[in-house]
Enzyme design. Structure first.
Site, PDB file in Angstrom:
ATOM      1  N   HIS A  80       0.831  -1.202   0.000  1.00  0.00           N
ATOM      2  CA  HIS A  80       0.000   0.000   0.000  1.00  0.00           C
ATOM      3  C   HIS A  80       0.869   1.257   0.000  1.00  0.00           C
ATOM      4  CE1 HIS A  80      -3.659   2.343   1.099  1.00  0.00           C
ATOM      5  NE2 HIS A  80      -2.762   3.125   1.682  1.00  0.00           N
ATOM      6  N   GLU A  81       1.835   1.313   0.907  1.00  0.00           N
ATOM      7  CA  GLU A  81       2.707   2.494   0.966  1.00  0.00           C
ATOM      8  C   GLU A  81       3.591   2.593  -0.268  1.00  0.00           C
ATOM      9  OE1 GLU A  81       1.879   4.589   3.039  1.00  0.00           O
ATOM     10  OE2 GLU A  81       0.663   3.269   4.311  1.00  0.00           O
TER      11      GLU A  81
ATOM     12  N   HIS B 295       1.783   4.591  -2.825  1.00  0.00           N
ATOM     13  CA  HIS B 295       1.971   6.021  -2.570  1.00  0.00           C
ATOM     14  C   HIS B 295       3.367   6.464  -3.006  1.00  0.00           C
ATOM     15  CE1 HIS B 295      -1.754   6.853  -0.489  1.00  0.00           C
ATOM     16  NE2 HIS B 295      -1.533   5.933   0.444  1.00  0.00           N
TER      17      HIS B 295
ATOM     18  N   GLU C 232      -4.758   7.788  -2.965  1.00  0.00           N
ATOM     19  CA  GLU C 232      -5.242   6.508  -2.464  1.00  0.00           C
ATOM     20  C   GLU C 232      -5.505   5.526  -3.602  1.00  0.00           C
ATOM     21  OE1 GLU C 232      -5.711   5.000   0.537  1.00  0.00           O
ATOM     22  OE2 GLU C 232      -4.574   6.678   1.357  1.00  0.00           O
TER      23      GLU C 232
END
Length: 498
Positions: A262-263, A266, A292
């Site tokens: 997830h990170e 980003h 997101e």
């Protein structure tokens, strides 16, 4: 208009940006490396950097340069006009807020955080309510300063996702809710219940090595970034220096893995922004919903797919041979895509997660309309939780007090999570249309084509479009929840409804 006006503006914007990156690094270090008894000095350092950063962002010369450039916009290129338009918007938001108001809010954020942490630990909402009431009052005042006094919640939304309004989000969420709630009920009624207690004793160092292999293969550039450990995973930094964090537990290897992926989403967005334009609107992300979408697409559509695990499962088993010896491929895949309703948003699976956002969006609207007295907020939360999640919190710590966001006055932030899921799904179907054979790529460990497509379509666009505009530009359609609903059915119906 002087020929030097535009380069001088860029210099000012980049200086302000660089000061912001220094503050960001101080914040990252605070959560990763700071000695426990050094917090007082770090607070003073952060306050000083905030003061210096605000002075740079509100430099009167920026106003002079903007006026010069705005006086003859036709002389500017299209990209230069984008920069000037956004620079004006950003400058006005900085300078229209009185210094005394900014200082008052900063003190409130600090006090409210500690009040929230103590209230959550003691399950004592009444002690925190006055802080939340003050944050709501200040949010309305901020909107008034910026000329949004008649639409304060729209201002809160626009701060995080430019171009978004209550009306637009309400329509999107209503359609999503109508399709999602029946599907969730079908899954909950299914006799198929995946086993999730299959993971025990996964050494942290092996987890660390595996997630490094995965995130590097996805495309994160570790020569311009790193990953460390913090209490809550996050991503900090801009293109040239990205700091990610994750967390580890020997009995929860998927938590560290998917948090890291997830990170990484980003981080790859930030690394994909044009480096030469860092500090200007051409080198900045659009907003939190789009941000997101990048993290969610890699975490969910890509990394929970069978094709992804066709490549990485053998490597996972090599790292953890004894821990996975009795685990079949089907059991692993079902555990990765387990649907288990929970009261806690951050622990929610991707099917039920959006219900948590619908709950918070409804409550925020009621708060801004003055329909909920602060002392009644816990009961309103519990009522909506029962209706939307089908579960009622046993206490406020697992209900209205569970999230940190409101202690920082971050109203309007929660919808970004759900918008990100919608955008990710719509981008996913467009990417598959433009790039036939993507799943074959993933099965062979090749993620470069998808990343390249996202670079061209999203990352390299900077802030040329707002949230709705970039979706329309890339997919040729308005943002719609039907793609998220379609994706969830295609992924989860075979597991639960077959």
């Amino acid at each position: 208009m002087s020929a030097a006006s535009y380069p001088q503006l860029i210099t000012k914007l980049k200086r302000s940006h660089l000061l912001g990156t220094i503050s960001g690094l101080l914040g990252w270090d605070e959560q990763v490396n700071l000695p426990p008894d050094s917090a007082d000095q770090r607070a003073e350092q952060m306050a000083l950097m905030a003061e210096i950063g605000h002075a740079a962002a509100s430099d009167p010369q920026i106003e002079t340069l903007l006026r010069e450039l705005e006086s003859d916009k036709n002389a500017l290129s299209r990209d230069q006009q984008v920069v000037v338009t956004h620079a004006r918007r950003d400058y006005d938001r900085v300078t229209k807020l009185p210094a005394a108001f900014v200082a008052e809010r900063a003190r409130l954020v600090s006090a409210a955080y500690h009040a929230w942490a103590e209230a959550k630990a003691k399950n004592d909402f009444p002690s925190y309510a006055p802080m939340l009431e003050k944050h709501l009052e200040m949010a309305r005042r901020e909107a008034e300063y910026l000329g949004w006094g008649d639409r304060p919640y729209d201002y809160a939304l626009d701060k995080h996702d430019p171009g978004m309004t209550t009306e637009v989000i309400s329509g999107l969420f209503a359609e999503l809710k109508a399709g999602l709630l029946p599907f969730v009920q079908q899954i909950l009624a299914s006799p198929h219940k995946p086993s999730t207690g299959l993971f025990r004793g996964f050494p942290v160092e092996e987890q660390r090595a595996f997630l490094r292999e995965v995130t590097e293969r996805l495309g994160f550039n570790y020569r311009r970034g790193r990953i460390d450990v913090s209490l809550h995973p996050f991503c900090e930094g801009a293109g040239a220096d990205i700091r990610m964090t994750t967390r580890f537990h020997e009995d929860e290897p998927l938590d560290s893995l998917f948090s890291s992926i997830h990170e990484t989403g980003h981080g790859m967005y930030e690394q994909g922004l044009p480096l030469a334009d860092q500090g200007t609107p051409l080198g900045q992300a659009i907003g939190m919903g789009v941000h997101e979408s990048q993290s969610r697409l890699w975490e969910n559509q890509v990394s929970r797919s069978r094709a992804f695990w066709a490549y990485f499962e053998p490597r996972f088993r090599e790292r953890f041979p004894s821990q996975t010896a009795s685990l079949s491929s089907d059991q692993l895949y079902r555990a990765i895509n387990a649907v288990e309703p929970t009261l806690i948003r951050v622990d929610a699976d991707e099917v039920t997660y959006n219900l948590h956002i619908l709950l918070r969006f409804e409550i925020e609207q009621r708060l801004f309309r003055g329909e909920v007295a602060m002392q009644d907020l816990p009961s309103v939360w519990n009522e909506l939780s029962g209706k939307i999640l089908g579960m009622t919190p046993p206490n406020d710590a697992k209900g209205v007090l569970q999230d940190i966001h409101w202690s920082g006055g971050a109203f309007g932030y929660f919808p970004s999570y759900c918008l990100g899921n919608m955008i990710a799904a719509q981008l996913w179907y467009k990417a598959n249309s433009d790039l036939p054979g993507l799943e074959s790529d993933f099965a062979s460990g090749n993620f470069a084509r998808l990343l390249g497509w996202l670079r061209r379509s999203i990352h390299e666009q900077g802030r040329r479009f707002d949230t709705l505009g970039i979706v329309r530009q890339v997919t040729g359609e308005d943002l719609s929840p039907r793609y998220l609903l379609q994706y969830l059915r295609e992924r989860y119906a075979p597991l639960y409804l077959a």
